[in-house]
Scaffold this active site. Structure first.
Site, PDB file in Angstrom:
ATOM      1  N   HIS A 207       1.395  83.120  31.687  1.00 53.02           N
ATOM      2  CA  HIS A 207       2.608  82.295  31.561  1.00 53.02           C
ATOM      3  C   HIS A 207       2.658  81.098  32.507  1.00 53.02           C
ATOM      4  O   HIS A 207       3.518  80.253  32.368  1.00 53.02           O
ATOM      5  CB  HIS A 207       3.861  83.149  31.771  1.00 53.02           C
ATOM      6  CG  HIS A 207       4.145  83.440  33.220  1.00 53.02           C
ATOM      7  ND1 HIS A 207       3.375  84.294  33.955  1.00 53.02           N
ATOM      8  CD2 HIS A 207       5.093  82.971  34.065  1.00 53.02           C
ATOM      9  CE1 HIS A 207       3.848  84.357  35.187  1.00 53.02           C
ATOM     10  NE2 HIS A 207       4.876  83.557  35.289  1.00 53.02           N
TER      11      HIS A 207
HETATM   12  N1  UDP Z   1       6.782  92.227  32.717  1.00 52.26           N
HETATM   13  C1  UDP Z   1       7.556  92.966  31.849  1.00 52.26           C
HETATM   14  N2  UDP Z   1       7.381  92.784  30.501  1.00 52.26           N
HETATM   15  C2  UDP Z   1       6.456  91.925  29.988  1.00 52.26           C
HETATM   16  C3  UDP Z   1       5.653  91.182  30.898  1.00 52.26           C
HETATM   17  C4  UDP Z   1       5.848  91.351  32.256  1.00 52.26           C
HETATM   18  O1  UDP Z   1       8.395  93.774  32.279  1.00 52.26           O
HETATM   19  O2  UDP Z   1       6.353  91.807  28.759  1.00 52.26           O
HETATM   20  C5  UDP Z   1       6.999  92.400  34.155  1.00 52.26           C
HETATM   21  C6  UDP Z   1       5.748  92.692  34.954  1.00 52.26           C
HETATM   22  O3  UDP Z   1       5.468  94.076  34.965  1.00 52.26           O
HETATM   23  C7  UDP Z   1       6.120  92.159  36.321  1.00 52.26           C
HETATM   24  C8  UDP Z   1       7.010  91.000  36.002  1.00 52.26           C
HETATM   25  O4  UDP Z   1       7.456  91.172  34.668  1.00 52.26           O
HETATM   26  O5  UDP Z   1       6.879  93.093  37.045  1.00 52.26           O
HETATM   27  C9  UDP Z   1       6.219  89.740  36.136  1.00 52.26           C
HETATM   28  O6  UDP Z   1       6.951  88.684  35.732  1.00 52.26           O
HETATM   29  P1  UDP Z   1       6.307  87.271  35.451  1.00 52.26           P
HETATM   30  O7  UDP Z   1       4.891  87.440  35.057  1.00 52.26           O
HETATM   31  O8  UDP Z   1       7.233  86.578  34.504  1.00 52.26           O
HETATM   32  O9  UDP Z   1       6.441  86.521  36.848  1.00 52.26           O
HETATM   33  P2  UDP Z   1       5.631  86.493  38.207  1.00 52.26           P
HETATM   34  O10 UDP Z   1       5.268  87.882  38.600  1.00 52.26           O
HETATM   35  O11 UDP Z   1       4.414  85.655  38.006  1.00 52.26           O
HETATM   36  O12 UDP Z   1       6.561  85.872  39.186  1.00 52.26           O
END
Ligand code: UDP
Length: 353
Positions: A207
């Site tokens: 993403h």
């Molecule tokens: N996540 C979720 N469902 C999904 C994809 C990701 O619950 O379909 C969770 C994942 O397990 C993690 C969080 O969302 O805890 C990550 O979010 P994201 O990738 O949007 O942001 P980042 O971690 O890069 O800040």
């Protein structure tokens, strides 16, 4: 009078982290919480689902601000948050991670001399082209309380001269994982729904702007995932930004098992039984370790360097995984309670400090 905490959240990873801390706040005497949801993530499966599943109290203020450029979005959030802070008069504003909602919450509070507590303070990628890196740096320098997940985060802050109010509390995402896994193993039917067998598929998420903003780069990521899908399924719960980018840039995702974003419990179940994880998400790199699943990070650097030096993670274009060791930095699943204890002390106004 209880210490009044005003929490600002807006994006999926913040709902997950705030769920853990909000639970600890409710279970700690002398604390009261009010929540603002900026609206940065708004799809039902990126927002409401997390509030329901993780039992996060309904936000008192919903700003419904999303879309537009970074300045536009952050500016509108600032304008909307300021009057709420003036009316609510909190003792603390608590912000999470590194999104535009984090920056708007911390800047609005600091300008009103309200102390800011930053959960996940001190992370650095040392890549200032990442919007998240700029949000982190500014937020850390506006904060009074720095709630760090790792020793590396503390060292990063020290190298920028930030040494006051710095605490190594561990990682609230570990708390969230412990909470979710127990529930997920009982309630999630995602493997059966997708007709997946444990340990016969890999899990991927993509993403970040650096991977979705440019057709060549997105094609390269998809190509890498397709190579990994030989002999096994690669499941890709697709972030709305990536879905939009792939359609706009004409990048085909055929050959991958694309599904809609899933809730946190289904994600925990998918992760726990995967053979490997491919991701550009910060949170997922650590969660892969929490579930003891190997990770490959689809980026050129990572903030979570201990996952690489301890052999659980590697950069996709970097050297192979090194020998594995346990990581002690992230705590024992009580980071949220440590944070709640620290918030019990009313801080002096930053103007007076
Ligand atoms: N996540 C979720 N469902 C999904 C994809 C990701 O619950 O379909 C969770 C994942 O397990 C993690 C969080 O969302 O805890 C990550 O979010 P994201 O990738 O949007 O942001 P980042 O971690 O890069 O800040």
């Amino acid at each position: 009078m209880p210490v009044k905490i005003l929490t600002v959240v807006g994006a999926r990873p913040q709902f997950i982290k705030a769920a853990a801390v909000s639970r600890a706040i409710r279970e700690t005497d002398g604390l009261a919480e009010v929540m603002i949801h900026t609206g940065q993530h708004f799809d039902a499966n990126m927002s409401d689902l997390f509030f329901d599943e993780l039992a996060i109290p309904k936000p008192k203020h919903h700003l419904d601000i999303n879309g537009g450029g970074h300045g536009d979005m952050t500016g509108r959030m600032l304008m909307a948050i300021e009057p709420i802070l003036l009316a609510e008069k909190p003792d603390w504003v608590v912000v999470y991670g590194d999104t535009n909602s984090t920056l708007a919450g911390s800047l609005a509070a600091a300008k009103l001399h309200i102390p800011v507590a930053h959960v996940e303070a001190g992370l650095r990628s040392f890549n200032r082209r990442m919007p998240e890196e700029l949000n982190r740096i500014v937020t850390d320098h506006l904060s009074t309380l720095h709630l760090c997940p790792t020793a590396t985060a503390i060292a990063n802050l020290a190298s920028e001269g930030v040494v006051k109010g710095v605490h190594h509390v561990g990682d609230v995402m570990y708390d969230a994982t412990v909470f979710a896994l127990e529930k997920a193993e009982v309630s999630s039917t995602i493997l059966a729904d997708l007709q997946l067998q444990p340990k016969q598929y890999a899990l991927a998420t993509v993403h970040r702007a650096e991977n979705t903003g440019d057709p060549e780069r997105l094609r390269e990521v998809v190509q890498f995932l397709l190579e990994q899908s030989r002999g096994r399924t690669v499941v890709l719960p697709l972030h709305p930004r990536t879905r939009g980018a792939a359609a706009r840039l004409g990048v085909s995702l055929e050959g991958l098992r694309v599904i809609d974003p899933v809730g946190y419990l289904d994600m925990a179940k998918l992760l726990h039984h995967a053979t490997e994880v491919f991701t550009d998400s910060g949170g997922l790199q650590k969660e892969a370790y929490f579930h003891r699943v190997r990770c490959v990070t689809l980026r050129d650097e990572t903030e979570w360097t201990e996952t690489v030096t301890n052999g659980w993670n590697r950069l996709w274009k970097g050297p192979p995984h090194v020998a594995r060791n346990e990581i002690t930095d992230y705590g024992r699943g009580r980071a949220a309670f440590e944070i709640a204890e620290l918030l019990k002390d009313r801080a002096p106004s930053p103007a007076a400090g």
